[in-house]
Design an enzyme around this catalytic site. Structure first.
Site, PDB file in Angstrom:
ATOM      1  N   THR A 130      47.173   2.441  67.778  1.00  0.00           N
ATOM      2  CA  THR A 130      46.379   2.984  68.896  1.00  0.00           C
ATOM      3  C   THR A 130      45.131   3.733  68.409  1.00  0.00           C
ATOM      4  OG1 THR A 130      47.764   4.960  68.827  1.00  0.00           O
ATOM      5  CG2 THR A 130      48.351   3.295  70.466  1.00  0.00           C
ATOM      6  N   GLN A 169      41.557   4.474  65.980  1.00  0.00           N
ATOM      7  CA  GLN A 169      40.275   3.756  65.815  1.00  0.00           C
ATOM      8  C   GLN A 169      40.467   2.513  64.939  1.00  0.00           C
ATOM      9  OE1 GLN A 169      36.032   5.241  64.426  1.00  0.00           O
ATOM     10  NE2 GLN A 169      37.277   4.977  62.624  1.00  0.00           N
ATOM     11  N   SER A 223      45.336  12.684  61.309  1.00  0.00           N
ATOM     12  CA  SER A 223      44.134  12.329  60.542  1.00  0.00           C
ATOM     13  C   SER A 223      43.022  13.376  60.617  1.00  0.00           C
ATOM     14  CB  SER A 223      43.602  10.979  61.039  1.00  0.00           C
ATOM     15  OG  SER A 223      43.043  11.147  62.322  1.00  0.00           O
ATOM     16  N   TYR A 245      53.708  19.582  59.537  1.00  0.00           N
ATOM     17  CA  TYR A 245      53.755  18.298  60.256  1.00  0.00           C
ATOM     18  C   TYR A 245      52.862  17.265  59.537  1.00  0.00           C
ATOM     19  CZ  TYR A 245      52.986  14.720  63.724  1.00  0.00           C
ATOM     20  OH  TYR A 245      52.888  13.500  64.339  1.00  0.00           O
ATOM     21  N   THR A 291      42.151   8.056  51.275  1.00  0.00           N
ATOM     22  CA  THR A 291      40.933   8.702  51.774  1.00  0.00           C
ATOM     23  C   THR A 291      40.063   9.337  50.694  1.00  0.00           C
ATOM     24  OG1 THR A 291      40.193  10.623  53.060  1.00  0.00           O
ATOM     25  CG2 THR A 291      42.447  10.692  52.286  1.00  0.00           C
ATOM     26  N   GLU A 321      38.893  12.092  50.989  1.00  0.00           N
ATOM     27  CA  GLU A 321      39.251  13.519  50.944  1.00  0.00           C
ATOM     28  C   GLU A 321      40.013  13.862  49.662  1.00  0.00           C
ATOM     29  OE1 GLU A 321      38.833  16.283  53.299  1.00  0.00           O
ATOM     30  OE2 GLU A 321      37.203  14.964  53.857  1.00  0.00           O
ATOM     31  N   TYR A 326      45.660  18.301  54.606  1.00  0.00           N
ATOM     32  CA  TYR A 326      45.576  16.855  54.860  1.00  0.00           C
ATOM     33  C   TYR A 326      45.414  16.094  53.541  1.00  0.00           C
ATOM     34  CZ  TYR A 326      43.222  12.438  56.080  1.00  0.00           C
ATOM     35  OH  TYR A 326      42.853  11.110  56.169  1.00  0.00           O
ATOM     36  N   LYS A 349      47.841  13.432  51.652  1.00  0.00           N
ATOM     37  CA  LYS A 349      47.386  12.060  51.364  1.00  0.00           C
ATOM     38  C   LYS A 349      47.463  11.759  49.865  1.00  0.00           C
ATOM     39  CE  LYS A 349      45.973   9.969  55.260  1.00  0.00           C
ATOM     40  NZ  LYS A 349      46.304   8.578  55.632  1.00  0.00           N
TER      41      LYS A 349
HETATM   42  P1  NAP Z   1      43.073   7.966  64.256  1.00  0.00           P
HETATM   43  O1  NAP Z   1      42.102   7.346  65.191  1.00  0.00           O
HETATM   44  O2  NAP Z   1      43.325   9.419  64.313  1.00  0.00           O
HETATM   45  O3  NAP Z   1      44.469   7.197  64.453  1.00  0.00           O
HETATM   46  C1  NAP Z   1      45.658   7.693  63.895  1.00  0.00           C
HETATM   47  C2  NAP Z   1      46.817   6.834  64.359  1.00  0.00           C
HETATM   48  O4  NAP Z   1      48.027   7.368  63.795  1.00  0.00           O
HETATM   49  C3  NAP Z   1      47.023   6.848  65.897  1.00  0.00           C
HETATM   50  O5  NAP Z   1      47.426   5.575  66.304  1.00  0.00           O
HETATM   51  C4  NAP Z   1      48.151   7.849  66.058  1.00  0.00           C
HETATM   52  O6  NAP Z   1      48.927   7.617  67.216  1.00  0.00           O
HETATM   53  C5  NAP Z   1      48.986   7.507  64.843  1.00  0.00           C
HETATM   54  N1  NAP Z   1      49.930   8.578  64.504  1.00  0.00           N
HETATM   55  C6  NAP Z   1      49.677   9.899  64.334  1.00  0.00           C
HETATM   56  N2  NAP Z   1      50.808  10.556  64.024  1.00  0.00           N
HETATM   57  C7  NAP Z   1      51.802   9.627  63.999  1.00  0.00           C
HETATM   58  C8  NAP Z   1      53.200   9.670  63.759  1.00  0.00           C
HETATM   59  N3  NAP Z   1      53.827  10.822  63.493  1.00  0.00           N
HETATM   60  N4  NAP Z   1      53.912   8.528  63.807  1.00  0.00           N
HETATM   61  C9  NAP Z   1      53.301   7.355  64.110  1.00  0.00           C
HETATM   62  N5  NAP Z   1      51.986   7.248  64.363  1.00  0.00           N
HETATM   63  C10 NAP Z   1      51.247   8.369  64.300  1.00  0.00           C
HETATM   64  O7  NAP Z   1      42.692   7.640  62.736  1.00  0.00           O
HETATM   65  P2  NAP Z   1      41.738   6.492  62.149  1.00  0.00           P
HETATM   66  O8  NAP Z   1      40.370   7.033  62.046  1.00  0.00           O
HETATM   67  O9  NAP Z   1      41.986   5.222  62.863  1.00  0.00           O
HETATM   68  O10 NAP Z   1      42.278   6.417  60.656  1.00  0.00           O
HETATM   69  C11 NAP Z   1      43.327   5.514  60.295  1.00  0.00           C
HETATM   70  C12 NAP Z   1      43.933   5.956  58.977  1.00  0.00           C
HETATM   71  O11 NAP Z   1      42.934   5.981  57.973  1.00  0.00           O
HETATM   72  C13 NAP Z   1      44.530   7.362  58.968  1.00  0.00           C
HETATM   73  O12 NAP Z   1      45.648   7.329  58.117  1.00  0.00           O
HETATM   74  C14 NAP Z   1      43.449   8.231  58.375  1.00  0.00           C
HETATM   75  O13 NAP Z   1      44.009   9.369  57.758  1.00  0.00           O
HETATM   76  C15 NAP Z   1      42.860   7.259  57.361  1.00  0.00           C
HETATM   77  N6  NAP Z   1      41.447   7.445  57.038  1.00  0.00           N
HETATM   78  C16 NAP Z   1      40.510   7.466  58.033  1.00  0.00           C
HETATM   79  C17 NAP Z   1      39.172   7.567  57.698  1.00  0.00           C
HETATM   80  C18 NAP Z   1      38.102   7.574  58.762  1.00  0.00           C
HETATM   81  O14 NAP Z   1      36.965   7.974  58.440  1.00  0.00           O
HETATM   82  N7  NAP Z   1      38.385   7.135  59.964  1.00  0.00           N
HETATM   83  C19 NAP Z   1      38.791   7.631  56.345  1.00  0.00           C
HETATM   84  C20 NAP Z   1      39.784   7.610  55.372  1.00  0.00           C
HETATM   85  C21 NAP Z   1      41.109   7.478  55.718  1.00  0.00           C
HETATM   86  P3  NAP Z   1      48.588   8.367  68.632  1.00  0.00           P
HETATM   87  O15 NAP Z   1      47.497   7.537  69.260  1.00  0.00           O
HETATM   88  O16 NAP Z   1      49.895   8.286  69.331  1.00  0.00           O
HETATM   89  O17 NAP Z   1      48.151   9.758  68.290  1.00  0.00           O
HETATM   90  N1  GDD Z   2      35.089  17.850  63.158  1.00  0.00           N
HETATM   91  C1  GDD Z   2      33.988  18.611  62.990  1.00  0.00           C
HETATM   92  N2  GDD Z   2      33.496  19.298  64.043  1.00  0.00           N
HETATM   93  N3  GDD Z   2      33.397  18.638  61.773  1.00  0.00           N
HETATM   94  C2  GDD Z   2      32.267  19.375  61.647  1.00  0.00           C
HETATM   95  C3  GDD Z   2      31.711  20.094  62.705  1.00  0.00           C
HETATM   96  C4  GDD Z   2      32.364  20.070  63.963  1.00  0.00           C
HETATM   97  O1  GDD Z   2      31.938  20.691  64.928  1.00  0.00           O
HETATM   98  N4  GDD Z   2      30.582  20.696  62.259  1.00  0.00           N
HETATM   99  C5  GDD Z   2      30.438  20.373  60.988  1.00  0.00           C
HETATM  100  N5  GDD Z   2      31.463  19.567  60.586  1.00  0.00           N
HETATM  101  C6  GDD Z   2      31.656  19.058  59.232  1.00  0.00           C
HETATM  102  C7  GDD Z   2      33.057  19.298  58.667  1.00  0.00           C
HETATM  103  O2  GDD Z   2      33.172  20.631  58.162  1.00  0.00           O
HETATM  104  C8  GDD Z   2      33.105  18.251  57.572  1.00  0.00           C
HETATM  105  O3  GDD Z   2      32.519  18.756  56.391  1.00  0.00           O
HETATM  106  C9  GDD Z   2      32.245  17.111  58.131  1.00  0.00           C
HETATM  107  O4  GDD Z   2      31.510  17.659  59.241  1.00  0.00           O
HETATM  108  C10 GDD Z   2      33.025  15.891  58.621  1.00  0.00           C
HETATM  109  O5  GDD Z   2      34.070  16.333  59.479  1.00  0.00           O
HETATM  110  P1  GDD Z   2      34.962  15.289  60.335  1.00  0.00           P
HETATM  111  O6  GDD Z   2      34.090  14.413  61.136  1.00  0.00           O
HETATM  112  O7  GDD Z   2      35.992  16.092  61.053  1.00  0.00           O
HETATM  113  O8  GDD Z   2      35.617  14.348  59.237  1.00  0.00           O
HETATM  114  P2  GDD Z   2      36.307  14.671  57.837  1.00  0.00           P
HETATM  115  O9  GDD Z   2      35.369  14.210  56.780  1.00  0.00           O
HETATM  116  O10 GDD Z   2      36.810  16.048  57.762  1.00  0.00           O
HETATM  117  O11 GDD Z   2      37.585  13.713  57.889  1.00  0.00           O
HETATM  118  C11 GDD Z   2      37.453  12.342  58.270  1.00  0.00           C
HETATM  119  O12 GDD Z   2      37.107  11.551  57.163  1.00  0.00           O
HETATM  120  C12 GDD Z   2      38.108  11.531  56.123  1.00  0.00           C
HETATM  121  C13 GDD Z   2      37.544  10.650  54.997  1.00  0.00           C
HETATM  122  O13 GDD Z   2      36.699  11.387  54.184  1.00  0.00           O
HETATM  123  C14 GDD Z   2      38.781  11.925  58.901  1.00  0.00           C
HETATM  124  O14 GDD Z   2      38.630  10.651  59.470  1.00  0.00           O
HETATM  125  C15 GDD Z   2      39.886  11.851  57.856  1.00  0.00           C
HETATM  126  O15 GDD Z   2      41.058  11.271  58.441  1.00  0.00           O
HETATM  127  C16 GDD Z   2      39.401  10.987  56.692  1.00  0.00           C
HETATM  128  O16 GDD Z   2      40.379  10.927  55.683  1.00  0.00           O
END
Ligand code: NAP
Ligand code: GDD
Length: 363
Positions: free
Chosen positions: A11, A13, A85, A96, A128, A130, A152, A156
């Site tokens: 569900t 992104q 995430s 959690y 990630t 991160e 987080y 990871k």
């Molecule tokens: P997202 O939009 O937050 O989606 C997270 C998904 O995980 C949702 O479907 C959520 O379900 C599900 N989920 C959360 N907790 C769960 C649990 N306890 N059991 C089963 N499902 C659970 O994240 P995304 O951006 O698509 O990212 C996908 C993956 O890539 C994540 O593992 C994230 O950490 C990793 N990642 C993302 C990025 C990025 O920039 N997007 C970069 C690096 C790594 P619900 O809809 O029910 O909440």
């Molecule tokens: N969310 C958020 N909100 N971030 C902010 C804001 C705000 O108002 N203002 C500044 N930021 C800064 C955060 O401090 C961070 O340095 C940066 O913007 C990006 O924040 P997010 O968009 O929340 O993403 P993230 O980089 O912390 O995490 C995402 O990317 C990771 C990969 O590097 C998530 O998708 C993670 O799941 C993923 O692993």
């Protein structure tokens, strides 16, 4: 024979884009969902009538549900995308986050083994950038040391190492994609890019006065999620199980992102002040539209992510620059401008309807 894939986090992104991608390739796609009192299936609603798309209830913190779905589906490929995430949320819910993002990965690997699928099933782990956290080298590649800098990232990191351990100990085909930030029209609204594009659209259409952000100088390597899911698949089609950095190779600040997003929404910003006093001002009207709020500062913040995708380009033939930074910001702003316009039209229709009901014009 069509291949069968299981996607956890369907569900989300990435889960929604990956489902579309695999369905187009002819896969039977199974996804895990969680029970919720409200409907969170917006991103996959358009797929639910597809006979090759199947949903199952499972939670990564619940071994029995994971075991059950893997035993039932017996997938050829598992894409473990499920996670808590949000980095900032991981400071509020660290235990959690560890349950889901660290030991959740172990539950999947062990379920595959216990179901006798270790030789057949390939596993992709959503790792990630991160992990690089308080970075020790720029740009970051597969050899860069890790320095996780949030609950987080620490969770990871466990996921990353347990995948490597199962690969070496049991010869399983399991790999991590070390993905840098990737965004889209479907990005969650509390991540910084989407928060900005939605606010720019609302401010441009008179539905919001101001946007509050945290660290404006934070740097990220932002790509387009639709391009990145192809890489997840390529990693599992590779001859050998290996880990890959997935990034664009370009870096921008949060301030750069906001400047461009507001420009595409029709507002030119100029920046004044520094740190917590910095403001984004509408050049035309002199109004302050962006302010800094310490509420969005993190106890430890990752500020210098910049990926080197050379290995993915060379060994997987993946193109990291398919969608440019400018195209990404443009498509997100265009989508949010349309979303806000539709919301405004809906409100207008509702207001008229209430008025007509009150006046007895309609019954
Ligand atoms: P997202 O939009 O937050 O989606 C997270 C998904 O995980 C949702 O479907 C959520 O379900 C599900 N989920 C959360 N907790 C769960 C649990 N306890 N059991 C089963 N499902 C659970 O994240 P995304 O951006 O698509 O990212 C996908 C993956 O890539 C994540 O593992 C994230 O950490 C990793 N990642 C993302 C990025 C990025 O920039 N997007 C970069 C690096 C790594 P619900 O809809 O029910 O909440
Ligand atoms: N969310 C958020 N909100 N971030 C902010 C804001 C705000 O108002 N203002 C500044 N930021 C800064 C955060 O401090 C961070 O340095 C940066 O913007 C990006 O924040 P997010 O968009 O929340 O993403 P993230 O980089 O912390 O995490 C995402 O990317 C990771 C990969 O590097 C998530 O998708 C993670 O799941 C993923 O692993």
């Amino acid at each position: 024979m069509a291949k069968t894939a299981l996607i956890t986090g369907v569900t989300g992104q990435d889960g929604s884009y990956l489902s579309e991608f695999l369905l187009e390739k002819g896969y039977q796609v199974h996804g895990t969902i969680r029970r919720s009192s409200v409907d969170f299936r917006e991103r996959i609603a358009h797929l639910e009538d597809n006979p090759a798309f199947h949903l199952h209830y499972a939670d990564l913190s619940d071994s029995l549900s994971i075991m059950q779905v893997i035993a039932k589906v017996r997938p050829d490929e598992i894409y473990n995308l499920a996670a808590q995430s949000h980095v900032q949320v991981s400071f509020d819910c660290p235990e959690y986050t560890a349950q889901v993002d660290a030991t959740g990965v172990l539950r999947i690997l062990e379920a595959v083994r216990q179901c006798g699928l270790a030789d057949k099933c390939r596993i992709y782990q959503a790792s990630t950038s991160e992990l690089y956290g308080k970075v020790e080298q720029v740009p970051q590649n597969e050899e860069t040391p890790f320095h996780p800098y949030s609950p987080y990232a620490v969770a990871k990191l466990y996921g990353f190492w347990i995948v490597r351990e199962y690969r070496e100990a049991y010869n399983m085909f399991c790999c991590s994609g070390i993905l840098f930030n990737h965004e889209s029209e479907r990005r969650g609204e509390t991540f910084v890019t989407r928060k900005i594009t939605l606010a720019a659209a609302r401010i441009a259409q008179g539905k919001q006065d101001k946007l509050y952000l945290g660290n404006l100088s934070s740097m990220r390597d932002w790509g387009y999620a639709r391009d990145y899911v192809e890489c997840m698949w390529l990693i599992l089609q590779n001859e050998k199980p290996e880990d890959f950095v997935i990034a664009t190779g370009e870096q921008h600040s949060v301030r750069d992102f906001a400047t461009l997003a507001f420009r595409y929404a029709g507002i030119e910003l100029r920046w004044e002040g520094e740190g917590a006093d910095e403001k984004g001002i509408d050049v035309k009207t002199g109004k302050v539209l962006v302010e800094v709020s310490p509420d969005f500062y993190r106890p430890t913040d990752v500020v210098n992510l910049w990926g080197d995708p050379s290995k993915a380009r060379r060994e997987l033939g993946w193109n990291p620059q398919k969608t440019s930074f400018e195209q990404l910001v443009r498509l997100m702003v265009d989508s949010d401008m349309e979303k806000v316009a539709i919301e405004r039209a809906d409100e207008h229709i509702k207001r008229n309807l209430v008025e007509y009901l009150e006046k007895g014009i309609v019954k």
